[in-house]
Design an enzyme around this catalytic site. Structure first.
Site, PDB file in Angstrom:
ATOM      1  N   CYS A 293      -4.621  10.089   1.493  1.00  0.00           N
ATOM      2  CA  CYS A 293      -3.663   8.984   1.319  1.00  0.00           C
ATOM      3  C   CYS A 293      -2.245   9.444   1.023  1.00  0.00           C
ATOM      4  O   CYS A 293      -1.331   9.203   1.810  1.00  0.00           O
ATOM      5  CB  CYS A 293      -4.147   8.052   0.204  1.00  0.00           C
ATOM      6  SG  CYS A 293      -5.662   7.165   0.595  1.00  0.00           S
TER       7      CYS A 293
ATOM      8  N   PHE B 178      -0.964   9.678 -14.097  1.00  0.00           N
ATOM      9  CA  PHE B 178      -0.335  10.480 -13.042  1.00  0.00           C
ATOM     10  C   PHE B 178       0.801  11.345 -13.581  1.00  0.00           C
ATOM     11  O   PHE B 178       1.729  11.686 -12.855  1.00  0.00           O
ATOM     12  CB  PHE B 178       0.154   9.592 -11.893  1.00  0.00           C
ATOM     13  CG  PHE B 178      -0.971   9.045 -11.062  1.00  0.00           C
ATOM     14  CD1 PHE B 178      -1.397   9.693  -9.915  1.00  0.00           C
ATOM     15  CD2 PHE B 178      -1.650   7.903 -11.451  1.00  0.00           C
ATOM     16  CE1 PHE B 178      -2.459   9.220  -9.170  1.00  0.00           C
ATOM     17  CE2 PHE B 178      -2.719   7.413 -10.722  1.00  0.00           C
ATOM     18  CZ  PHE B 178      -3.125   8.080  -9.574  1.00  0.00           C
TER      19      PHE B 178
ATOM     20  N   LYS C 254       0.827  -1.205   0.000  1.00  0.00           N
ATOM     21  CA  LYS C 254       0.000   0.000   0.000  1.00  0.00           C
ATOM     22  C   LYS C 254       0.863   1.258   0.000  1.00  0.00           C
ATOM     23  O   LYS C 254       0.664   2.177  -0.808  1.00  0.00           O
ATOM     24  CB  LYS C 254      -0.914  -0.015   1.220  1.00  0.00           C
ATOM     25  CG  LYS C 254      -1.647   1.285   1.497  1.00  0.00           C
ATOM     26  CD  LYS C 254      -2.641   1.635   0.412  1.00  0.00           C
ATOM     27  CE  LYS C 254      -3.457   2.859   0.813  1.00  0.00           C
ATOM     28  NZ  LYS C 254      -4.420   3.235  -0.227  1.00  0.00           N
TER      29      LYS C 254
END
Length: 452
Positions: A266, A255, A210
């Site tokens: 986040c 991105f 993550k």
């Protein structure tokens, strides 16, 4: 399956609702009584497209319930997802207090085998701490009850969370227990009907996945923002540069859109947490420190451009008497989330320079009012705030802003001046329409040496 999701915030509410939608009996738990009462009455505390409809339907059909009673929910459920907040501490590390508090309650109350799933974004090694907290409570009771701890990080994009959960590009399961892995596979099977994208690995690798994913995406954003700033200085067009490098399959186009910096719940938090985790291992993560520094600097690029064009240096506050209209407050479209939003830094800087600020956002005005109070003006009509303003600044790329009535904008502004922090428009078209147009990295008009 019977599932409890502890923490009815963004991650927990989306996960619990989607699990209920796939036929499971889900209990969502939260300590916030007002939030739980609201959810029982169909009031969803966050804006996420499609979520409210799913909450209402699954509640009406009895698969989704809400409570503040963690003890009863934990007893009743085979799988307990921990989805509480892990806010950054003063040193940037993730605060695990709430995660471990939940683990202790489960340990005190469980009466049979449980799977305890870390759904919150947590540092590597958290599963070991959760396991220890549960075992400590069992030992106090003298209870020899079996349990397992799993890492199952979320990879949801705000504004597309329902689709991301129902049609995931991957589901990461961290466990060393074969039986537990099979149960988790069964739980996620309805979301894998077209392609099996479930990846099983050891717990620590799952926890790292993550952070690594968000750190990589944040790095791409900061890199492209610096390329855009360099394009401004050298007269290059960042849109052409993006096409030139994005066509390389090793890089890709995602991105690589420059703008006013990343925000949200986040990227900023996870970058800080990973830097802190590295420090605890005596490793200097210089790249991520630079990513974070670049992002903070990028949030001030738009105010620099505005000040370079409109400031009166004879005044104590150089933008005194100027009114700036802001389109976009949330950190990204399709959400009302303003956590670490670039708009906050941009507006605060404009206020410091003496400007009056008016703002519009399709969903985030309530949250902006909580942050700014009466220091700025608001309107639910995107054109009202432009009337008589000295300039329009675009901060969030909502669809409503992509094809506006430019003739109306020109008529309402004191002068046809637009500062575009999201590069929504074509510079040639804007120039041909009589606007002074200042995007990010597209026409060499930045003043990167400005003292503002």
């Amino acid at each position: 399956m019977r599932i409890s999701v502890i923490g009815a915030g963004y991650v927990g509410l989306v996960a619990g609702t989607c699990f209920a939608e796939s036929g499971n009996d889900v209990i969502c738990v939260d300590v916030n009584e007002a939030r739980i009462e609201g959810l029982k009455n169909g009031i969803v505390p966050i804006y996420e497209p499609g979520l409210k409809e799913l909450v209402i339907r699954n509640s009406a059909e009895g698969r989704l319930t809400f409570t503040t009673d963690l003890a009863s929910a934990a007893k009743a459920s085979l799988i307990n997802f921990i989805a509480v907040g892990t806010p950054p501490g003063e040193d940037g590390s993730a605060d695990l207090q709430h995660v471990l508090d939940v683990a202790r309650v489960i340990g005190r109350e469980m009466e049979s085998f449980k799977i305890i799933v870390d759904k919150s974004t947590v540092p590597v090694g958290t599963a070991d701490k959760v396991r220890a907290a549960v075992q400590e409570e069992l030992d106090k009771r003298g209870a020899g009850i079996e349990f397992d701890v799993v890492s199952n990080p979320e990879f949801l994009k705000e504004g597309a969370a329902i689709d991301d959960f129902m049609k995931p590009d991957r589901v990461v399961i961290g466990t060393d227990n074969v039986r537990t892995a099979e149960i988790m596979k069964e739980l996620y099977a309805p979301f894998m009907r077209k392609t099996n994208r479930l990846i099983c690995m050891d717990i620590r690798s799952a926890e790292m996945s993550k952070y690594a994913a968000n750190a990589m995406l944040a790095t791409k954003i900061s890199f492209m923002n610096q390329i855009a700033n360099l394009c401004d200085c050298m007269g290059a067009d960042v849109a052409a540069v993006r096409e030139g490098i994005g066509s390389d399959s090793r890089i890709g186009y995602d991105f690589l859109f420059p703008g006013v910096g990343y925000g949200g719940s986040c990227f900023p938090k996870d970058v800080k947490a990973l830097v802190k985790s590295a420090e605890e291992c005596r490793y200097d993560f210089t790249l991520l420190k630079a990513v974070e520094a670049v992002n903070e600097q990028q949030k001030l690029v738009l105010p620099k451009k505005i000040a370079a064009r409109l400031a009166d240096l004879s005044l104590e506050k150089p933008l005194s008497g100027r009114t700036i209209a802001i389109w976009g407050l949330s950190f990204k479209p399709r959400t009302d989330d303003m956590r670490e939003a670039p708009s906050v830094a941009i507006i605060n800087r404009l206020l410091e320079l003496g400007a009056q600020v008016r703002a519009h956002d399709p969903e985030a005005i309530r949250e902006a009012t909580r942050i700014f109070g009466e220091r700025i003006a608001y309107s639910h009509n995107q054109y009202d705030i432009i009337n008589g303003a000295d300039a329009l600044a675009i901060v969030t790329e909502w669809n409503e802003y992509r094809n506006p009535d430019f003739d109306r904008i020109k008529a309402l502004l004191k002068q046809p001046l637009i500062f575009d922090g999201r590069n929504l428009y074509e510079p040639r078209r804007m120039s041909g329409s009589g606007f002074e147009y200042f995007p990010i990295g597209r026409n060499g008009k930045a003043d990167q040496c400005s003292t503002f």
